[in-house]
Design an enzyme around this catalytic site. Sequence first.
Site, short mmCIF file in Angstrom:
data_model
loop_
_atom_site.label_atom_id
_atom_site.label_comp_id
_atom_site.label_asym_id
_atom_site.label_seq_id
_atom_site.Cartn_x
_atom_site.Cartn_y
_atom_site.Cartn_z
N CYS A 160 -6.54 0.38 -3.38
CA CYS A 160 -6.84 1.28 -2.59
C CYS A 160 -6.64 2.67 -3.15
O CYS A 160 -5.90 3.40 -2.96
CB CYS A 160 -5.81 1.39 -1.43
SG CYS A 160 -6.09 -0.09 -0.29
N CYS B 143 -14.04 3.67 0.13
CA CYS B 143 -12.60 4.36 0.32
C CYS B 143 -12.85 5.35 1.51
O CYS B 143 -13.54 6.39 1.36
CB CYS B 143 -12.26 5.18 -0.90
SG CYS B 143 -12.05 3.99 -2.27
#
Length: 442
Positions: free
Chosen positions: A191, A371
């Site tokens: 992430c 993202c």
Amino acid sequence: MISAQKYFTNVSKQGQFLFKRLASIKNSTPSYKVVVIGGGTGGLAVSSTLSQVLGKSAVAVIEPSNVHYYQPLWTFVGAGLKSFEESAKPIEEVFPKDADLIKNKAAKVDPENNTVILQDGQQVKYEYLVVATGIQVNWNKIKGLQESLTKPNSNVTSIYSADTVKSTWDLIKNFGGGNAIFTMPSTPIKCPGAAIKIAYLAEDHFTKSFVRKRSKVIYNTAMGKIFSIEKYANSLNRIAKDRDIEVNLQTELTEIHNDKNEAIFKDLKTGDSKVFNYNLLHVVPPMGPPSFIAESKIGNAAGWVDVDQYTLQHVKYPNIFSLGDSSSAPTSKTAAAISAQSGVLKKNLLNLINGNFNPTLAEKYDGYASCPLLVGRDKLVLAEFSGYTMKPMETFPFDQGVERKSMYYLTKEIIPEIYWTRLLKGTWTGPHGVRHWLSYIP
């Protein structure tokens, strides 16, 4: 407050969550058609489908944890926008009913003998292996970090741990001014957008709580740019400039002196060190491949499982596949990437099992990743791209480089539901179908 890990462990002990499908491996060496190492996002997405297709107890998942976390939600938790409990479910609740759960940890793979050696020395045989172990978080790589995270009132935190994510919101909401520093290491991380997202969310809260004028928000990243894809980097740079967020590139955290509230950063261009004083320090720790991959001789030179980036099949051992953070596929390590990879891997592996696999004609992964870049409490830039081409791969028929409320609520409310009810169940393999359908809209 009791942690989710301890909570679910206690519940399990009380008999409310019993692992009825736990494989018994005490007195014999079990053998499976497919063994999946890792019960995280990739492992469950793959094993859910394979166990349905191949039948009961044909698939085993090696996973030591009692709790499954939806970690992308931890940015929201760290900003006080979601509860920690919403990110956690007992492994029993999300585990596929037709697979066997081996509550243990893989210590080594013997690819020549199709065997996984477990942490306690027991062995599991496989015909086909899927490695989905995720990434290893190396907290010890920054001197003083572990001590600072466990020390009361240290003003150091991280959203990358179940043990510290809640303290991130405590520090943000109680921040009275001074230097708030947010870091990003030089290593690959899971992430990767989270490092900058929590900085934007904190700055937004400081503004709303009237402490922004006496605060300095600093983002120190070891990378050469704020984001790897130029289009979204331009958006993030614009927002940082508009909100007076200081961005320092190629600046890597190396040491913390918590007794002095000092953080030591290395300038990667010159090699010089610089001291930053902090009143709040959010750290993204260095990460890397799990060590057993290299020890098992199934990794590349960097230690990631060495797979063809398109078919996700191992370059040396054709009965081994890998996806997610532990694979060598050169793209962003995100849940969105895993969703697309899972569809490719499952199709190719099942074709191989059925004798129909042709590497030339096989399903190909295109490097898709996403993202969702939170830049405020109701604003989000939805970055979608290929990590292979470094070009956008946007789903919606509008410019996703612009921050939008709609994308914020999509990420906060809808995507978590897709994660729990579809991705982990093996029925969501990315937004390519949605993108195709929306392409017909004039």
